[in-house]
Design an enzyme around this catalytic site. Structure first.
Site, short mmCIF file in Angstrom:
data_model
loop_
_atom_site.label_atom_id
_atom_site.label_comp_id
_atom_site.label_asym_id
_atom_site.label_seq_id
_atom_site.Cartn_x
_atom_site.Cartn_y
_atom_site.Cartn_z
N ASN A 105 12.11 30.08 48.06
CA ASN A 105 11.62 30.26 46.69
C ASN A 105 11.19 31.72 46.58
OD1 ASN A 105 10.31 30.33 44.25
ND2 ASN A 105 8.59 29.04 44.87
N LYS A 150 10.23 33.29 43.99
CA LYS A 150 9.19 33.54 42.97
C LYS A 150 9.60 34.75 42.12
CE LYS A 150 5.97 31.32 46.03
NZ LYS A 150 4.60 31.15 46.53
N HIS A 186 6.19 23.57 40.54
CA HIS A 186 5.49 24.40 41.53
C HIS A 186 4.04 24.60 41.08
CE1 HIS A 186 4.37 27.75 44.06
NE2 HIS A 186 5.37 27.41 44.85
N GLU A 233 2.28 27.10 41.04
CA GLU A 233 2.07 28.32 40.25
C GLU A 233 2.44 28.09 38.79
OE1 GLU A 233 4.34 30.94 42.78
OE2 GLU A 233 2.82 30.72 44.35
N GLU A 258 3.33 21.02 49.00
CA GLU A 258 2.82 22.38 49.17
C GLU A 258 1.31 22.41 48.88
OE1 GLU A 258 6.24 25.41 48.68
OE2 GLU A 258 5.24 25.16 46.78
N GLY A 270 0.94 31.36 50.25
CA GLY A 270 0.76 32.81 50.21
C GLY A 270 -0.54 33.28 50.86
N SER A 284 3.01 29.07 53.50
CA SER A 284 2.95 29.99 54.66
C SER A 284 3.80 29.53 55.83
CB SER A 284 1.50 30.20 55.09
OG SER A 284 0.75 30.80 54.05
N GLY A 305 7.33 33.75 50.91
CA GLY A 305 7.39 35.10 51.50
C GLY A 305 8.47 35.30 52.55
P1 13P Z 1 4.63 31.12 50.89
O1 13P Z 1 5.67 30.69 51.90
O2 13P Z 1 4.76 32.56 50.52
O3 13P Z 1 3.25 30.69 51.31
O4 13P Z 1 4.96 30.32 49.55
C1 13P Z 1 5.15 28.97 49.62
C2 13P Z 1 5.68 28.49 48.32
O5 13P Z 1 4.95 28.45 47.34
C3 13P Z 1 7.07 28.09 48.24
O6 13P Z 1 7.35 27.46 47.05
#
Ligand code: 13P
Length: 258
Positions: free
Chosen positions: A13, A15, A99, A101, A170, A176, A216, A238
């Site tokens: 992802n 983002k 998600h 976010e 998640e 993150g 993460s 990430g």
């Molecule tokens: P990270 O791997 O950056 O923590 O993000 C996880 C995520 O939100 C994937 O959708």
């Protein structure tokens, strides 16, 4: 993982990262280092404007391209939104839905449900996300919260469609932050998600649904997380932005399973 009953899925992802030009560069590097084996499905969910470049670059490969969101309506006056049939026509196979976010921007469980139904109708594989906040975990309501998200998100998803849904667990506190859930914590929740699916559908269907962990996840912790029986892959933020790291996570899915 359990390769006998369900697919392992390693999904990125991105983002709000990378331009179309950077997408082209990433894909060229990634393509050159893609493992040969077919031990998992690979998806990269990218910003909408990067979809054409990603699809073009991955055309002859087994990497499926996905979007990070969709609108549940088929068409109409929804400025700035993208319908599922547009994603299909652009070459997408997957779409991330719900998600945390996006939920933080106001997306509700009802929205998530409508999007899941629209994605399935269009033939896309929805990657439906759920996850608890740190406050909810500390209050001891993780299981209840996740159960609610799953039940509401899957409303009216029929028996014949449930296997097409990929669920991603998640925990918000792990996204993150560099603070990964322990393999035991992640396994516990993924196992309880499967139990919810079992109750709503059947053991056979629950056994066939892929449940991913995200938060993460990286090239260092992927092996241990993927070794858990109910963790069928990862949704990676990430670490999916760096071809070398993403490839190592794909390779971690090639481990002997007890
Ligand atoms: P990270 O791997 O950056 O923590 O993000 C996880 C995520 O939100 C994937 O959708």
């Amino acid at each position: 993982m359990n390769r006998k009953y369900r697919k392992t899925v390693i999904a990125g992802n991105w983002k709000m990262n990378k331009t179309p030009t950077e997408t082209k560069e990433f894909m060229a590097a990634f393509k050159g280092m893609l493992p040969k084996g077919r031990w998992c499905d690979i998806a990269l969910c990218v910003p909408a404007v990067c979809i054409p470049a990603a699809v073009r670059a991955m055309r002859e490969t087994r990497v499926g391209i996905g979007a990070e969101n969709c609108n549940a309506n088929a068409s109409g006056a929804y400025t700035g939104e993208i319908a599922t049939n547009m994603l299909v026509d652009a070459g997408c196979k997957y779409v991330i839905i719900g998600h945390s976010e996006r939920r933080a921007m106001g997306e509700t469980d009802a929205d998530v449900n409508a999007k899941v139904l629209a994605a399935l109708e269009a033939g896309l594989t929805p990657i439906m996300c759920c996850g608890e906040s740190l406050e909810q975990r500390e209050a001891g309501i993780t299981e209840e919260w996740i159960t609610m998200q799953i039940k509401l998100g899957l409303q009216n998803v029929t028996e014949d469609k449930i296997r097409k849904v990929v669920i991603a667990y998640e925990p918000i506190w792990a996204i993150g932050t560099g603070r990964t859930a322990t393999p035991e914590q992640a396994q516990e929740v993924c196992e309880s998600i499967r139990a919810v699916v079992r109750k709503l559908y059947s053991s056979k269907n629950a056994r066939a649904v892929s449940i991913l962990y995200g938060g993460s996840m990286n090239e260092k912790n992927a092996y241990e997380l993927l070794a858990q029986p109910d963790i069928d892959g990862g949704l990676i933020g990430g670490a999916s932005l760096v071809p070398e790291k993403f490839v190592q996570i794909i390779e971690a899915a090639n481990q002997p399973i007890v």
